[in-house]
Design an enzyme around this catalytic site. Structure first.
Site, mmCIF file in Angstrom:
data_model
loop_
_atom_site.group_PDB
_atom_site.id
_atom_site.type_symbol
_atom_site.label_atom_id
_atom_site.label_comp_id
_atom_site.label_asym_id
_atom_site.label_seq_id
_atom_site.Cartn_x
_atom_site.Cartn_y
_atom_site.Cartn_z
ATOM 1 N N CYS A 29 0.761 -1.243 0.000
ATOM 2 C CA CYS A 29 0.000 0.000 0.000
ATOM 3 C C CYS A 29 0.794 1.297 0.000
ATOM 4 O O CYS A 29 1.859 1.400 0.582
ATOM 5 C CB CYS A 29 -0.991 0.048 1.155
ATOM 6 S SG CYS A 29 -2.138 -1.290 1.116
ATOM 7 N N GLY A 56 1.100 -0.763 -4.512
ATOM 8 C CA GLY A 56 -0.145 -1.523 -4.448
ATOM 9 C C GLY A 56 -0.910 -1.406 -5.740
ATOM 10 O O GLY A 56 -1.194 -0.288 -6.179
ATOM 11 N N ASN A 130 -1.341 2.097 5.577
ATOM 12 C CA ASN A 130 -0.246 1.269 5.060
ATOM 13 C C ASN A 130 0.387 0.588 6.261
ATOM 14 O O ASN A 130 0.874 1.258 7.168
ATOM 15 C CB ASN A 130 0.772 2.162 4.330
ATOM 16 C CG ASN A 130 2.009 1.418 3.866
ATOM 17 O OD1 ASN A 130 3.024 2.037 3.610
ATOM 18 N ND2 ASN A 130 1.956 0.108 3.750
ATOM 19 N N GLY A 131 0.381 -0.752 6.250
ATOM 20 C CA GLY A 131 0.963 -1.495 7.370
ATOM 21 C C GLY A 131 0.021 -2.574 7.851
ATOM 22 O O GLY A 131 -1.053 -2.766 7.275
ATOM 23 N N TYR A 293 14.163 -3.171 -1.775
ATOM 24 C CA TYR A 293 13.282 -3.530 -2.883
ATOM 25 C C TYR A 293 12.071 -2.614 -3.079
ATOM 26 O O TYR A 293 11.783 -2.209 -4.193
ATOM 27 C CB TYR A 293 12.804 -4.965 -2.672
ATOM 28 C CG TYR A 293 11.683 -5.402 -3.573
ATOM 29 C CD1 TYR A 293 11.923 -5.694 -4.907
ATOM 30 C CD2 TYR A 293 10.385 -5.515 -3.093
ATOM 31 C CE1 TYR A 293 10.886 -6.080 -5.747
ATOM 32 C CE2 TYR A 293 9.352 -5.907 -3.925
ATOM 33 C CZ TYR A 293 9.600 -6.192 -5.246
ATOM 34 O OH TYR A 293 8.586 -6.568 -6.075
#
Ligand code: SF4
Length: 525
Positions: A29, A56, A130-131, A293
């Site tokens: 996300c 996302g 996000n998380g 990444y």
């Protein structure tokens, strides 16, 4: 965000079963928020989400306030397919938040697309996350929620904030608008900011949040700062974004990263910070994988360029694990700058050995082993004339299930590579992530059960080396700033409850109890 889903029922024992092509770890996300009176906030949010699309690709959404009402538009799909010119034209307002979402297989559905919206009497707010929370079940149980009431941890956070707003309105009493006109500190009162500040200390795990009501935007970073979140300045407004390139694309100047444990409230008075977490709980642990990444190469994290960090990872690899070879090549995308660093440090020429199809998305379906093998070939194609007869150093960012690398190595050998020396810019991924990244189950991870030598044999490479953790941290340029490395070490900064490890929450039958083992709690946002 965690969502419920059922595990793959393919019965396929391939390590990559049930996953999209490429078995790389997947983010989790992107969030965006803008306070911009007089600006085209919907268009800005659209652009910001475009810049965050890599975080996302399963769903996208935005919420826009015209000062009185919040309108939410969200759907499954890429940003470009969810929003159209006409949609954006109808979303006038001064305040907006946006979200793009990745989830694992299963509950990739409209309900779990974000932003989440709630109305409490006359008050409205929207939330993007996000998380992953690690105490969703405990909080849901404490609140007395019945199974099936919520579909995700984000849903739960929205409920808790709605509860706080409702309580504040009730306390303020009938006949008022519920706003706290005696707010201490002289700041403009904000029911939403107060509710957020009351709720977030109860949350555990990883959460970078953006929220809005009719007139303000709020950003939250958890006390470990697992996920990034930064603040930018427009000529006439402010922006919050998961990564700094989203600021660039909307013409905002980077101001700073939010501190772990910081809440930033942006309204007509500009931004102000709240620090609702106990100081002893604030301990920076930015996800190391963001550097390896996830993050865009043009992002800055802890003030450092991600692209430059990846070059240094390659340099460190060349020092740690040199190889006799004719050419160094990177596996696109994040392996390419690391290959540059490896080549520079080793003196071995850099070359291009793979062409990546830029148009293959997450939506590609790979239901069985044969299709998955083809999917890797669809994603990468070797440049035979660059490869044939050469001893290659191949630099990649990580090995998760190993299915992609195995196919790649086979392709390179079929294209005539004489030797393949695989160099990885991270340590072995041996532990699942519970903080918002889909690494898969621990028992799906190649390095959880196999030694480096066994992995080398499985991948059929002539040599294999992983970058040592100390060298990786050094390469970020921010050693000492504080990182999460749990998927490499098994040392989890936030306790992971047994119930979460056992994947307790089912998609249709949600169970808040650690004794009941149901599929599955592994979706991410
Ligand atoms: Fe990042 Fe790994 Fe920590 Fe998850 S466990 S937050 S992927 S470093």
């Amino acid at each position: 965000m965690i969502e419920a889903h059922h595990p793959s029922a393919t019965g396929d024992d391939d390590p990559g079963a049930g996953h999209p092509p490429g078995d790389e770890v997947r983010e989790a996300c992107g969030v965006f928020g803008v306070y911009g009176p007089g600006q085209q906030v919907a268009e800005l949010t659209y652009l910001g989400l475009f810049a965050l699309q890599h975080r996302g690709q399963e769903a996208a959404g935005m919420a826009v306030s015209d000062g009185t009402n919040i309108t939410v538009v969200k759907d499954q799909g890429l940003v470009a397919s969810v929003f159209h010119e006409r949609t954006l034209a109808g979303l006038a307002g001064d305040v907006a938040i946006g979200h793009c979402r990745y989830s694992t297989t299963g509950a990739s559905n409209w309900r779990n697309a974000q932003p989440q919206f709630r109305a409490v009497g006359d008050h409205q707010f929207a939330l993007g996350h996000n998380g992953n929370l690690t105490n969703t079940e405990v909080l849901a149980r404490e609140r007395g929620m019945l199974p099936g009431t919520i579909s995700s941890d984000t849903d739960l956070v929205a409920e808790l904030i709605a509860d706080e707003i409702e309580a504040a309105v009730a306390t303020a009493g009938a006949g008022t608008n519920g706003r706290d006109d005696d707010h201490p500190g002289g700041e403009p009162p904000s029911l939403l900011a107060d509710a957020v500040a009351a709720v977030v200390p109860r949350l555990e795990g990883a959460f970078s949040l953006v929220l809005m009501d009719e007139s303000c935007v709020v950003g939250v970073r958890d006390p470990h700062g697992f996920r990034p979140l930064c603040l930018g300045r427009l000529d006439a407004g402010w922006v919050l974004a998961s990564e700094s390139p989203a600021l660039d694309i909307v013409g905002a100047h980077f101001v700073r990263e939010l501190e772990p444990g910081e809440v930033v409230v942006i309204d007509r008075e500009g931004p102000r910070s709240l620090h609702p977490f106990p100081p002893e709980e604030v301990e920076p642990r930015l996800c190391l994988f963001e550097f390896v990444y996830f993050a865009r190469p043009d992002s800055r994290l802890y003030g450092m360029s991600v692209h430059q960090a990846r070059i240094r990872m390659g340099e460190q690899l060349a020092e740690q694990a040199p190889a006799e070879a004719d050419m160094v090549m990177g596996v696109p995308e994040s392996g390419v700058p690391a290959a540059e660093g490896f080549a520079r440090r080793s003196g071995i020429p850099l070359g291009q050995g793979l062409v990546k199809n830029r148009y293959i998305g997450r939506s590609f379906i790979s239901p069985n082993q044969e299709m998955r093998a083809r999917a890797v070939r669809l994603k990468f194609n070797p440049l035979r004339e660059n490869i044939a007869g050469k001893r290659l150093v191949v630099v990649d960012d990580s090995i998760v299930r190993g299915t992609t690398q195995r196919q790649l190595v086979r392709m390179l050998r079929e294209a005539g590579a004489r030797e393949v020396h695989l160099r990885i810019t991270s340590p072995p991924v041996a532990w699942s992530c519970y903080y918002g990244i889909d690494t898969g189950d621990t028992n799906e991870l190649l390095a959880h059960d196999l030694s480096v030598d066994q992995i080398r044999d499985y991948l059929d490479v002539d040599s294999l080396a992983y970058l040592e953790l100390d060298r990786l941290v050094e390469a970020t340029g921010a050693a000492g700033a504080g990182f999460c490395d749990a998927c490499f070490t098994g040392r989890y900064p936030v306790e992971v409850p047994v119930g979460l490890r056992r994947r307790v929450l089912g998609q249709n039958e949600q169970v808040f109890g650690e004794d009941v083992v149901q599929p599955a709690l592994d979706g991410t946002t």
